[in-house]
Design an enzyme around this catalytic site. Structure first.
Site, PDB file in Angstrom:
ATOM      1  N   GLY A  70       4.382 -23.795  86.391  1.00  0.00           N
ATOM      2  CA  GLY A  70       5.133 -22.531  86.442  1.00  0.00           C
ATOM      3  C   GLY A  70       6.494 -22.744  85.790  1.00  0.00           C
ATOM      4  O   GLY A  70       7.061 -23.843  85.861  1.00  0.00           O
ATOM      5  N   ASP A 122      -4.766 -33.022  79.847  1.00  0.00           N
ATOM      6  CA  ASP A 122      -3.431 -32.856  80.433  1.00  0.00           C
ATOM      7  C   ASP A 122      -3.250 -33.806  81.632  1.00  0.00           C
ATOM      8  O   ASP A 122      -2.212 -34.462  81.765  1.00  0.00           O
ATOM      9  CB  ASP A 122      -3.223 -31.390  80.860  1.00  0.00           C
ATOM     10  CG  ASP A 122      -1.873 -31.188  81.512  1.00  0.00           C
ATOM     11  OD1 ASP A 122      -0.864 -31.178  80.794  1.00  0.00           O
ATOM     12  OD2 ASP A 122      -1.827 -31.070  82.760  1.00  0.00           O
ATOM     13  N   GLU A 161      -1.415 -25.077  79.630  1.00  0.00           N
ATOM     14  CA  GLU A 161      -0.796 -25.518  78.385  1.00  0.00           C
ATOM     15  C   GLU A 161      -0.886 -24.346  77.392  1.00  0.00           C
ATOM     16  O   GLU A 161      -1.685 -23.425  77.584  1.00  0.00           O
ATOM     17  CB  GLU A 161      -1.550 -26.736  77.833  1.00  0.00           C
ATOM     18  CG  GLU A 161      -1.377 -27.990  78.668  1.00  0.00           C
ATOM     19  CD  GLU A 161       0.078 -28.333  78.886  1.00  0.00           C
ATOM     20  OE1 GLU A 161       0.776 -28.649  77.918  1.00  0.00           O
ATOM     21  OE2 GLU A 161       0.545 -28.266  80.039  1.00  0.00           O
ATOM     22  N   VAL A 170       8.699 -22.079  79.798  1.00  0.00           N
ATOM     23  CA  VAL A 170       9.633 -23.048  80.388  1.00  0.00           C
ATOM     24  C   VAL A 170      11.015 -22.907  79.741  1.00  0.00           C
ATOM     25  O   VAL A 170      12.048 -22.921  80.425  1.00  0.00           O
ATOM     26  CB  VAL A 170       9.101 -24.495  80.219  1.00  0.00           C
ATOM     27  CG1 VAL A 170      10.113 -25.514  80.724  1.00  0.00           C
ATOM     28  CG2 VAL A 170       7.762 -24.660  80.950  1.00  0.00           C
ATOM     29  N   GLY A 171      11.044 -22.749  78.417  1.00  0.00           N
ATOM     30  CA  GLY A 171      12.317 -22.669  77.693  1.00  0.00           C
ATOM     31  C   GLY A 171      13.176 -21.519  78.196  1.00  0.00           C
ATOM     32  O   GLY A 171      14.393 -21.679  78.388  1.00  0.00           O
ATOM     33  N   SER A 207       5.430 -28.300  73.319  1.00  0.00           N
ATOM     34  CA  SER A 207       4.410 -29.321  73.594  1.00  0.00           C
ATOM     35  C   SER A 207       4.040 -29.983  72.269  1.00  0.00           C
ATOM     36  O   SER A 207       2.914 -30.437  72.077  1.00  0.00           O
ATOM     37  CB  SER A 207       3.173 -28.698  74.251  1.00  0.00           C
ATOM     38  OG  SER A 207       2.635 -27.732  73.379  1.00  0.00           O
ATOM     39  N   LYS A 224      -0.797 -37.260  82.110  1.00  0.00           N
ATOM     40  CA  LYS A 224       0.103 -37.538  83.243  1.00  0.00           C
ATOM     41  C   LYS A 224      -0.195 -38.915  83.839  1.00  0.00           C
ATOM     42  O   LYS A 224       0.712 -39.667  84.195  1.00  0.00           O
ATOM     43  CB  LYS A 224      -0.046 -36.441  84.298  1.00  0.00           C
ATOM     44  CG  LYS A 224       0.518 -35.108  83.810  1.00  0.00           C
ATOM     45  CD  LYS A 224       0.072 -33.957  84.677  1.00  0.00           C
ATOM     46  CE  LYS A 224       0.650 -32.652  84.175  1.00  0.00           C
ATOM     47  NZ  LYS A 224       0.028 -31.469  84.732  1.00  0.00           N
TER      48      LYS A 224
END
Ligand SMILES: NC(=O)C1=CN([C@@H]2O[C@H](COP(=O)(O)OP(=O)(O)OC[C@H]3O[C@@H](n4cnc5c(N)ncnc54)[C@H](OP(=O)(O)O)[C@@H]3O)[C@@H](O)[C@H]2O)C=CC1
Ligand SMILES: N[C@@H](CC=O)C(=O)O
Ligand code: NA
Length: 365
Positions: free
Chosen positions: A345, A223, A212, A17-18, A97, A227
């Site tokens: 994604g 997970d 993850e 993601v970063g 995370s 949420k």
């Protein structure tokens, strides 16, 4: 407070993601010259890049610079002090995370540092941390957004907030909340055709960047539970933690003691028959099995686990890593407001983070 002409961005976490976030930040800075966006800090667990006096880092080459950097990151509490010395407003982008980073959000926020993040840990950890985060933000005026913590970039949190803020009454939220689980069941137990081996699909989900960092956090249901904890709290239910309601785990009993995700993945093929049995039992009833969650606001009950669906049901017909989130409200009556699309994604998750950054920029510049 006068509007800021420059904003300093600090990024912690540069994985799937970063990296996508940095690429979107580069595009954003080019499209939107004001306020000037300066990347001033980027760190992973072991490496960091930052300059004296907060001089900006080139965003386009930041990942390469990080890979070859010999600097180590500031210790996390020291990062709060470091960033609070910035001459311009700071937005912290937490793309980890990590619970340790999440635990420091109240400290960042108290110092006026806004936070945007896809990390679920802060918002689904203890209820006390949740309260501290929002009270720190409201007392300092710093902003905190976490759209990608539920449904990646899909507008789930913003939709729920708008339903509530406009006076609707949310009665139930249900659906598929995990990109990994959606991908696994859509490919292992498709509506038509044979489907792949469970363990092979788990490895595929990991290589596609859906899981993850440790895929056991997806397979144990936690997970999804995180949420639902986040959504339930926004809906006004003070859920204490993701462990405080029933959550079905898909980790074979025999593998609960594995000491690492790698060991778990290596041994998982030996237990493929367990998931084959689950699939066969649904097939016998003319259905497919899917991993779903629901929040009943009236009874304050939250649950996460496997359910069987007819092939024609919208949940059975999902594709790829799609999430589907049904909001039942007084205003929408018996036809829920539905949000659907890719729920995992790098790019789609980073989009939610970049969108959150834009929300902060609109308010501070
Ligand atoms: N992938 C997805 O589809 C989605 C992800 N998310 C969330 O986005 C976040 C990032 O996920 P993803 O990019 O896939 O994960 P990755 O494992 O690919 O990347 C995590 C990054 O965080 C860094 N990191 C971890 N702990 C620390 C720490 N204590 N201090 C500094 N850096 C740290 C890691 O560095 P190092 O390698 O050095 O440890 C790594 O660069 C997670 O919270 C995840 O739940 C949310 C929605 C969807
Ligand atoms: N591992 C998660 C990532 C997004 O939150 C998922 O599969 O949904
Ligand atoms: Na979202």
């Amino acid at each position: 407070m006068s509007p800021a002409s420059q904003v300093n961005i600090a990024v912690i976490g540069a994985g799937g993601v970063g990296k996508c976030f940095l690429s979107q930040l580069q595009g954003l800075a080019a499209r939107k010259p004001s306020p000037k966006l300066n990347l001033v800090y980027i760190a992973t667990s072991r490496k960091a890049v930052y300059n004296d006096n907060f001089a900006p880092i080139d965003v386009g080459s930041a990942i390469d610079t990080l890979a070859s950097s010999s600097k180590t990151p500031h210790a996390l509490p020291a990062t709060v002090d470091y960033l609070s010395g910035s001459p311009h407003p700071v937005v912290l982008v937490d793309n980890t995370s990590s619970q340790d980073v999440a635990d420091l959000y109240p400290s960042f926020l108290r110092k006026g540092i806004s936070v945007v993040t896809p990390n679920k840990k802060a918002f689904s950890g203890s209820y006390k941390l949740w309260q501290e985060i929002f009270s720190a933000a409201s007392s300092s005026g710093a902003k905190v957004y976490h759209e990608s913590s539920v449904g990646a970039g899909l507008p789930v949190i913003s939709t729920l907030n708008e339903l509530i803020d406009t006076g609707d009454k949310v009665t139930k939220i249900e659906g598929v909340f995990s990109g990994t689980m959606s991908f696994l069941f859509n490919s292992f137990a498709p509506v038509a055709g044979q489907g792949g081996k469970w363990s092979a699909e788990v490895k595929k989900a990991q290589s596609l960047g859906y899981t993850e960092p440790d895929p056991r956090d997806d397979l144990n249901g936690l997970d999804v539970a995180r949420k639902l904890t986040i959504l339930a709290r926004i809906a006004g239910i003070p859920v204490e933690s993701p462990e405080s309601f029933p959550v079905q785990s898909l980790i074979p009993k025999e593998l609960e003691s594995c000491s690492s995700g790698d060991e778990f993945l290596k041994k998982l093929p030996e237990f493929d028959s367990q998931m084959e049995e689950v699939k066969a039992e649904a097939e016998k009833a003319g259905k497919v099995v899917r991993f779903v969650g629901s929040i009943d606001v009236g009874s304050k009950s939250v649950k996460v686990g496997l359910e069987k669906f007819d092939a024609s049901h919208p949940i059975a017909a999902l594709q790829g890593s799609d999430n589907i989130i049904n909001f039942y409200t007084e205003r929408y009556g018996s036809n829920p407001l539905i949000v659907q699309g890719a729920g995992a994604g790098g790019d789609v998750t980073a989009m939610g983070v970049t969108g959150d950054l834009l929300k902060v920029l609109r308010q501070i510049s």
